[in-house]
Design a protein around this motif. Structure first.
Motif, PDB file in Angstrom:
ATOM      1  N   GLY A 158     -33.442  -3.272 -25.276  1.00  0.00           N
ATOM      2  CA  GLY A 158     -34.030  -4.449 -25.902  1.00  0.00           C
ATOM      3  C   GLY A 158     -33.936  -4.444 -27.413  1.00  0.00           C
ATOM      4  O   GLY A 158     -33.771  -3.405 -28.046  1.00  0.00           O
ATOM      5  N   SER A 159     -34.086  -5.638 -27.969  1.00  0.00           N
ATOM      6  CA  SER A 159     -33.923  -5.814 -29.407  1.00  0.00           C
ATOM      7  C   SER A 159     -34.954  -5.050 -30.226  1.00  0.00           C
ATOM      8  O   SER A 159     -34.698  -4.678 -31.367  1.00  0.00           O
ATOM      9  CB  SER A 159     -33.989  -7.303 -29.762  1.00  0.00           C
ATOM     10  OG  SER A 159     -35.251  -7.839 -29.379  1.00  0.00           O
ATOM     11  N   GLY A 160     -36.116  -4.783 -29.671  1.00  0.00           N
ATOM     12  CA  GLY A 160     -37.147  -4.043 -30.386  1.00  0.00           C
ATOM     13  C   GLY A 160     -37.324  -2.624 -29.900  1.00  0.00           C
ATOM     14  O   GLY A 160     -38.282  -1.944 -30.273  1.00  0.00           O
ATOM     15  N   GLY A 161     -36.416  -2.137 -29.073  1.00  0.00           N
ATOM     16  CA  GLY A 161     -36.602  -0.845 -28.424  1.00  0.00           C
ATOM     17  C   GLY A 161     -36.068   0.368 -29.153  1.00  0.00           C
ATOM     18  O   GLY A 161     -36.493   1.494 -28.883  1.00  0.00           O
ATOM     19  N   LEU A 162     -35.153   0.188 -30.070  1.00  0.00           N
ATOM     20  CA  LEU A 162     -34.497   1.329 -30.712  1.00  0.00           C
ATOM     21  C   LEU A 162     -35.486   2.213 -31.469  1.00  0.00           C
ATOM     22  O   LEU A 162     -35.439   3.444 -31.367  1.00  0.00           O
ATOM     23  CB  LEU A 162     -33.374   0.858 -31.640  1.00  0.00           C
ATOM     24  CG  LEU A 162     -32.515   1.957 -32.252  1.00  0.00           C
ATOM     25  CD1 LEU A 162     -31.887   2.830 -31.177  1.00  0.00           C
ATOM     26  CD2 LEU A 162     -31.438   1.345 -33.128  1.00  0.00           C
ATOM     27  N   THR A 163     -36.392   1.613 -32.209  1.00  0.00           N
ATOM     28  CA  THR A 163     -37.361   2.396 -32.981  1.00  0.00           C
ATOM     29  C   THR A 163     -38.262   3.216 -32.059  1.00  0.00           C
ATOM     30  O   THR A 163     -38.499   4.402 -32.302  1.00  0.00           O
ATOM     31  CB  THR A 163     -38.222   1.473 -33.876  1.00  0.00           C
ATOM     32  OG1 THR A 163     -37.350   0.787 -34.766  1.00  0.00           O
ATOM     33  CG2 THR A 163     -39.247   2.264 -34.668  1.00  0.00           C
ATOM     34  N   LEU A 164     -38.752   2.596 -30.989  1.00  0.00           N
ATOM     35  CA  LEU A 164     -39.607   3.314 -30.043  1.00  0.00           C
ATOM     36  C   LEU A 164     -38.824   4.424 -29.346  1.00  0.00           C
ATOM     37  O   LEU A 164     -39.335   5.538 -29.169  1.00  0.00           O
ATOM     38  CB  LEU A 164     -40.198   2.357 -29.008  1.00  0.00           C
ATOM     39  CG  LEU A 164     -41.161   2.980 -28.005  1.00  0.00           C
ATOM     40  CD1 LEU A 164     -42.385   3.564 -28.710  1.00  0.00           C
ATOM     41  CD2 LEU A 164     -41.580   1.945 -26.966  1.00  0.00           C
ATOM     42  N   ALA A 165     -37.589   4.149 -28.969  1.00  0.00           N
ATOM     43  CA  ALA A 165     -36.759   5.170 -28.323  1.00  0.00           C
ATOM     44  C   ALA A 165     -36.563   6.365 -29.254  1.00  0.00           C
ATOM     45  O   ALA A 165     -36.658   7.519 -28.812  1.00  0.00           O
ATOM     46  CB  ALA A 165     -35.405   4.576 -27.930  1.00  0.00           C
ATOM     47  N   ARG A 166     -36.300   6.108 -30.506  1.00  0.00           N
ATOM     48  CA  ARG A 166     -36.142   7.210 -31.468  1.00  0.00           C
ATOM     49  C   ARG A 166     -37.438   7.981 -31.633  1.00  0.00           C
ATOM     50  O   ARG A 166     -37.432   9.205 -31.683  1.00  0.00           O
ATOM     51  CB  ARG A 166     -35.677   6.673 -32.817  1.00  0.00           C
ATOM     52  CG  ARG A 166     -34.234   6.268 -32.827  1.00  0.00           C
ATOM     53  CD  ARG A 166     -33.819   5.767 -34.195  1.00  0.00           C
ATOM     54  NE  ARG A 166     -32.408   5.422 -34.188  1.00  0.00           N
ATOM     55  CZ  ARG A 166     -31.845   4.640 -35.089  1.00  0.00           C
ATOM     56  NH1 ARG A 166     -32.564   4.116 -36.062  1.00  0.00           N
ATOM     57  NH2 ARG A 166     -30.560   4.378 -35.021  1.00  0.00           N
TER      58      ARG A 166
END
Length: 120
Positions: free
Chosen positions: A89-97
């Motif tokens: 998702g478009s907002g998921g990269l930060t949380l995944a990191r």
């Protein structure tokens, strides 16, 4: 620290944050997390790729709180299970990191799923 490919117990005793609710254990179920611009969606598949739980909620810029709400809801329905999370998702990269779990671009996630579930 968690690494890509680590596995998590999704539903221990309810803790104060989503981060404390995800612990390394083993790879039994798949937890798909989709963090969009307005909603958070989760889906949990068993090892046979059967849908066990799915829900979504508008996050109103509180992604962490909304994800926690959905996880608690899933725990109420499924009990304690072990999951392998993947975030898209478009907002998921930060949380995944931050959680150090795999991030998969949405188009790749859909394409990979279709190849597995509905091959040509």
């Amino acid at each position: 620290m968690l690494r890509t490919g680590d596995r998590f117990l999704l539903f221990p005793a309810i803790c104060h944050t989503i981060y404390k609710e995800i612990y390394v254990i083993s790879k039994d179920y798949t937890l798909g997390i989709d963090i969009g611009s307005t909603t958070v969606k989760i889906a949990i598949l068993d090892p046979g790729l059967n849908l066990m739980f799915a829900d979504y909620c508008r996050h109103h810029a509180d992604i962490r709180g909304t994800l926690r709400l959905l996880v608690v809801k899933a725990r109420e329905q499924l009990g304690d299970i072990t999951v392998h999370p993947v975030i898209t998702g478009s907002g998921g990269l930060t949380l995944a990191r931050h959680l150090q779990v795999p991030f998969v671009q949405e188009v790749v996630a859909v394409s990979t799923s279709l190849e597995k579930i509905a091959p040509k």
